[in-house]
Motif scaffolding. Structure first.
Motif, PDB file in Angstrom:
ATOM      1  N   GLN A  28       0.854  -1.183   0.000  1.00  0.00           N
ATOM      2  CA  GLN A  28       0.000   0.000   0.000  1.00  0.00           C
ATOM      3  C   GLN A  28       0.893   1.236   0.000  1.00  0.00           C
ATOM      4  O   GLN A  28       1.973   1.231   0.595  1.00  0.00           O
ATOM      5  N   LEU A  87      -5.188  -3.012   2.558  1.00  0.00           N
ATOM      6  CA  LEU A  87      -5.612  -1.612   2.438  1.00  0.00           C
ATOM      7  C   LEU A  87      -6.324  -1.123   3.696  1.00  0.00           C
ATOM      8  O   LEU A  87      -6.014  -0.046   4.221  1.00  0.00           O
ATOM      9  N   ASP A  88      -7.259  -1.915   4.213  1.00  0.00           N
ATOM     10  CA  ASP A  88      -7.991  -1.495   5.414  1.00  0.00           C
ATOM     11  C   ASP A  88      -7.061  -1.346   6.616  1.00  0.00           C
ATOM     12  O   ASP A  88      -7.233  -0.430   7.427  1.00  0.00           O
ATOM     13  N   GLU A  89      -6.063  -2.233   6.718  1.00  0.00           N
ATOM     14  CA  GLU A  89      -5.117  -2.125   7.828  1.00  0.00           C
ATOM     15  C   GLU A  89      -4.266  -0.861   7.696  1.00  0.00           C
ATOM     16  O   GLU A  89      -3.992  -0.177   8.681  1.00  0.00           O
ATOM     17  N   VAL A  91      -5.117   1.939   6.282  1.00  0.00           N
ATOM     18  CA  VAL A  91      -5.991   3.059   6.654  1.00  0.00           C
ATOM     19  C   VAL A  91      -6.117   3.138   8.174  1.00  0.00           C
ATOM     20  O   VAL A  91      -6.010   4.218   8.765  1.00  0.00           O
ATOM     21  N   ALA A  92      -6.323   1.997   8.817  1.00  0.00           N
ATOM     22  CA  ALA A  92      -6.471   1.975  10.277  1.00  0.00           C
ATOM     23  C   ALA A  92      -5.191   2.462  10.970  1.00  0.00           C
ATOM     24  O   ALA A  92      -5.254   3.217  11.955  1.00  0.00           O
ATOM     25  N   ASP A  95      -5.059   6.185  10.610  1.00  0.00           N
ATOM     26  CA  ASP A  95      -6.042   6.815  11.503  1.00  0.00           C
ATOM     27  C   ASP A  95      -5.543   6.832  12.943  1.00  0.00           C
ATOM     28  O   ASP A  95      -5.729   7.818  13.661  1.00  0.00           O
ATOM     29  N   GLN A 155      -9.427   6.052   0.918  1.00  0.00           N
ATOM     30  CA  GLN A 155      -8.967   4.983   0.043  1.00  0.00           C
ATOM     31  C   GLN A 155      -9.897   4.918  -1.158  1.00  0.00           C
ATOM     32  O   GLN A 155     -10.989   5.488  -1.128  1.00  0.00           O
ATOM     33  N   TRP A 158     -14.141   5.132  -1.418  1.00  0.00           N
ATOM     34  CA  TRP A 158     -14.666   5.624  -0.140  1.00  0.00           C
ATOM     35  C   TRP A 158     -16.080   6.167  -0.271  1.00  0.00           C
ATOM     36  O   TRP A 158     -16.872   6.012   0.645  1.00  0.00           O
ATOM     37  N   ARG A 161     -18.517   3.168  -0.345  1.00  0.00           N
ATOM     38  CA  ARG A 161     -18.562   2.422   0.909  1.00  0.00           C
ATOM     39  C   ARG A 161     -19.364   3.126   1.978  1.00  0.00           C
ATOM     40  O   ARG A 161     -20.067   2.495   2.755  1.00  0.00           O
ATOM     41  N   ARG A 162     -19.213   4.426   2.070  1.00  0.00           N
ATOM     42  CA  ARG A 162     -19.796   5.135   3.206  1.00  0.00           C
ATOM     43  C   ARG A 162     -20.772   6.216   2.816  1.00  0.00           C
ATOM     44  O   ARG A 162     -21.448   6.774   3.655  1.00  0.00           O
TER      45      ARG A 162
END
Length: 167
Positions: A28, A87-89, A91-92, A95, A155, A158, A161-162
């Protein structure tokens, strides 16, 4: 902390290894830009701005952990390459870094200087033939984060997703 040149070397090595068919796991790339950095330079001066950049660089190196390589990319911009990270990791982790910077502002005498950043993150994909292709995509996400209100990590996908940018 590494600089732009070193980051581009790292990224080139990842792309070359992938093109040569060597397995390399999931990579990433993130681009971070400090929010309202010009205000800090204007209010406190460039020496304090430089100290804030060092503060952020130190937190990047301490907080991102194993498999993350960070570099100052230019101005108030930093780049991160995550190895064997989804990817999610990624981003986490970014954050968490944002929250950590919020909880540990830089001290200037009795004053505390808060710091936040906006970021874009995307996966190194098969379509990425050159570093510039990948950096263009991640930079676009960074600017979307700025336009969506700053202080967030975005990402690809986005919006779908939200429905809105995460805060």
């Amino acid at each position: 902390m590494a600089n732009r040149r070193q980051f581009l070397i790292w990224l080139g090595e990842v792309l070359s290894a992938r093109d040569a068919g060597r397995p390399g796991g999931s990579w990433q790339v993130a681009m971070l830009d400090l929010d309202h950095f010009k205000r800090i330079n204007d209010r406190y001066g460039h020496l304090v701005g430089d100290e804030l950049l060092r503060h952020v660089a130190g937190e990047l190196e301490r907080q991102l952990g194993e498999g993350a390589r960070a570099a100052r990319f230019g101005g108030e911009e930093f780049a991160v390459l995550f190895e064997n990270t989804g990817l999610d990791e990624a981003v986490a982790r970014l954050d968490r870094l944002r929250r950590r910077l919020g909880e540990s502002p830089m001290k200037l005498g009795s004053e505390q200087i808060p710091c936040d950043f906006s970021a874009g993150v995307c996966s190194v994909g098969d379509e990425d033939r050159h570093a510039v292709d990948l950096l263009r995509r991640v930079d676009s996400l960074l600017y979307e984060a700025k336009e969506a209100g700053r202080g967030r990590v975005l990402q690809p996908g986005w919006r779908e997703r939200r429905g809105r940018a995460p805060a």
